[in-house]
Design a protein around this motif. Structure first.
Motif, PDB file in Angstrom:
ATOM      1  N   LEU A   1       3.837  -0.539  17.144  1.00 55.42           N
ATOM      2  CA  LEU A   1       3.051  -0.644  15.925  1.00 55.42           C
ATOM      3  C   LEU A   1       3.520   0.372  14.899  1.00 55.42           C
ATOM      4  N   THR A   2       3.333   0.050  13.641  1.00 59.43           N
ATOM      5  CA  THR A   2       3.662   0.987  12.571  1.00 59.43           C
ATOM      6  C   THR A   2       2.395   1.348  11.812  1.00 59.43           C
ATOM      7  N   LYS A   3       2.432   2.470  11.102  1.00 60.47           N
ATOM      8  CA  LYS A   3       1.279   2.883  10.313  1.00 60.47           C
ATOM      9  C   LYS A   3       0.941   1.852   9.245  1.00 60.47           C
ATOM     10  N   ALA A   4       1.986   1.246   8.681  1.00 55.21           N
ATOM     11  CA  ALA A   4       1.764   0.253   7.622  1.00 55.21           C
ATOM     12  C   ALA A   4       0.992  -0.951   8.168  1.00 55.21           C
ATOM     13  N   LEU A   5       1.359  -1.390   9.379  1.00 55.53           N
ATOM     14  CA  LEU A   5       0.684  -2.523   9.987  1.00 55.53           C
ATOM     15  C   LEU A   5      -0.779  -2.212  10.243  1.00 55.53           C
ATOM     16  N   VAL A   6      -1.037  -1.033  10.782  1.00 59.66           N
ATOM     17  CA  VAL A   6      -2.403  -0.638  11.108  1.00 59.66           C
ATOM     18  C   VAL A   6      -3.233  -0.420   9.838  1.00 59.66           C
ATOM     19  N   SER A   7      -2.608   0.126   8.803  1.00 66.10           N
ATOM     20  CA  SER A   7      -3.322   0.363   7.542  1.00 66.10           C
ATOM     21  C   SER A   7      -3.771  -0.938   6.894  1.00 66.10           C
ATOM     22  N   ALA A   8      -3.065  -2.014   7.201  1.00 70.14           N
ATOM     23  CA  ALA A   8      -3.378  -3.304   6.595  1.00 70.14           C
ATOM     24  C   ALA A   8      -4.518  -4.031   7.303  1.00 70.14           C
ATOM     25  N   ILE A   9      -4.926  -3.538   8.467  1.00 72.26           N
ATOM     26  CA  ILE A   9      -6.027  -4.181   9.198  1.00 72.26           C
ATOM     27  C   ILE A   9      -7.325  -3.980   8.421  1.00 72.26           C
ATOM     28  N   PRO A  10      -8.066  -5.044   8.150  1.00 74.46           N
ATOM     29  CA  PRO A  10      -9.307  -4.903   7.377  1.00 74.46           C
ATOM     30  C   PRO A  10     -10.396  -4.191   8.165  1.00 74.46           C
ATOM     31  N   ASP A  11     -11.305  -3.578   7.454  1.00 74.58           N
ATOM     32  CA  ASP A  11     -12.453  -2.928   8.082  1.00 74.58           C
ATOM     33  C   ASP A  11     -13.435  -3.979   8.589  1.00 74.58           C
ATOM     34  N   PRO A  12     -14.165  -3.678   9.650  1.00 78.57           N
ATOM     35  CA  PRO A  12     -14.073  -2.453  10.454  1.00 78.57           C
ATOM     36  C   PRO A  12     -12.946  -2.543  11.482  1.00 78.57           C
ATOM     37  N   ARG A  13     -12.147  -1.498  11.581  1.00 76.18           N
ATOM     38  CA  ARG A  13     -11.034  -1.476  12.528  1.00 76.18           C
ATOM     39  C   ARG A  13     -11.509  -0.904  13.863  1.00 76.18           C
ATOM     40  N   ILE A  14     -10.926  -1.423  14.947  1.00 73.76           N
ATOM     41  CA  ILE A  14     -11.218  -0.909  16.285  1.00 73.76           C
ATOM     42  C   ILE A  14      -9.906  -0.487  16.923  1.00 73.76           C
ATOM     43  N   PHE A  15      -9.886   0.707  17.504  1.00 73.09           N
ATOM     44  CA  PHE A  15      -8.699   1.218  18.174  1.00 73.09           C
ATOM     45  C   PHE A  15      -9.057   1.660  19.585  1.00 73.09           C
ATOM     46  N   PHE A  16      -8.051   1.695  20.454  1.00 72.34           N
ATOM     47  CA  PHE A  16      -8.284   2.381  21.721  1.00 72.34           C
ATOM     48  C   PHE A  16      -7.177   3.384  21.971  1.00 72.34           C
TER      49      PHE A  16
END
Length: 313
Positions: A118-133
């Motif tokens: 994964l890249t930061k750009a990809l993750v930044s584009a995920i709409p809210d609310p984001r879920i991570f583990f």
């Protein structure tokens, strides 16, 4: 940090040379995580107020928890690939997999698995609310006081068995030796700092943005714990939603679900959900091995903590 040997014979001279594990700062991490990323995670990744972090020590039920939370939030069955990928980790990204701008390459020679980077750009584009583990210990967790966290923990005896089985069945490793050899490494590294990991999060168990539960309790009291988690997340757990989650998150359903079982990461005939049982250590650990883990827990967590929070069944 221990050297990572992927898809090639491992020298069988010393116990520590047999295992292609990434042991950094005393903790065990996925093989693709670098010391550089661990050191910079808190400053590089900025959680949003609406983010939710699902956290665990490795092999403590995070993938199970991830699917439960996905269904709880989405309120509908997963019926296709997420973001064009084949695993829940792309709907609920693994923070430990994020790639620093300075990093190059992939964590596996297998091109189908290499796409998981994964890249930061990809993750930044995920709409809210984001879920991570994540498997980060608290000290390295990217922090925002408004971000919610669900921490799931598991007894370290079942974890030892689960880690060994995971390594044995993963595509990344060709040979990791016997369980007794692995267990020796587990003990030499204080169960990979299991006690430090769990203590770091229990210090925040009363914080309003933290919800802590055990793998064993979720197994035994599923409906109650699911209801408590839903309340924490501000979600109404209707009977219809409860039935959906119960049906879709039993071990058989998850093993058969091609979109979450992680078969692309595992050897033929295996998935990320091998058994999902509590107490498998009883048929895998010798009395002496069990007692060695007890000694570590007693010295680092104390008798009161163990009696209150660690369950073996």
């Amino acid at each position: 940090m221990a050297e990572i040997n992927v898809a090639k014979p491992i020298v069988e001279t010393q116990v520590t040379e047999k295992y292609p594990m990434n042991v950094c700062k005393g903790y065990i991490f996925p093989p693709f995580l670098t010391e550089e990323w661990l050191e910079q995670a808190s400053s590089v990744f900025k959680p949003r107020d609406t983010d939710l972090f699902l956290i665990s020590f490795p092999k403590s039920g995070t993938h199970w928890l991830s699917h439960i939370v996905y269904l709880l939030v989405s309120k509908e069955k997963l019926s296709g690939p997420l973001h064009g990928k084949s695993a829940t980790m792309f709907e609920i990204p693994h923070v430990d997999e994020l790639q620093l701008d300075t990093m190059t390459g992939t964590f596996s020679p297998d091109s189908s698995v290499a796409k998981l980077r994964l890249t930061k750009a990809l993750v930044s584009a995920i709409p809210d609310p984001r879920i991570f583990f994540t498997h980060f210990p608290y000290e390295f967790l990217p922090k925002n006081p408004a971000t919610k966290h669900v921490y799931i923990y598991r007894n370290p005896k079942d974890i030892a068995v689960s880690i060994y089985n995971h390594f044995s069945n993963s595509k990344f490793f060709t040979h990791i030796g016997t369980f007794d050899e692995f267990f020796q490494l587990y003990i030499e590294n204080n169960c990979f700092n299991y006690c430090e990991h769990i203590k770091g999060y229990f210090e925040h168990k009363d914080d309003p943005n933290f919800f802590i539960l055990s793998y064993e309790d979720l197994n035994k009291n599923f409906k109650m714990k699911l209801g408590e988690m839903a309340t924490f997340l501000g979600i109404e757990l209707t009977e219809e939603l409860y039935q959906l989650i119960t049906k879709e998150t039993n071990i058989e359903a998850m093993r058969e679900n091609e979109f979450i079982n992680g078969k692309e990461l595992m050897k033929e005939g295996h998935s990320l959900f091998p058994k999902g049982k509590v107490g498998t250590w009883k048929s895998s650990l010798s009395k002496e091995q069990s007692e060695k883990i007890d000694e570590i827990l007693l010295s680092k967590l104390g008798e009161d903590f163990i009696k209150k929070y660690i369950t073996y069944f």
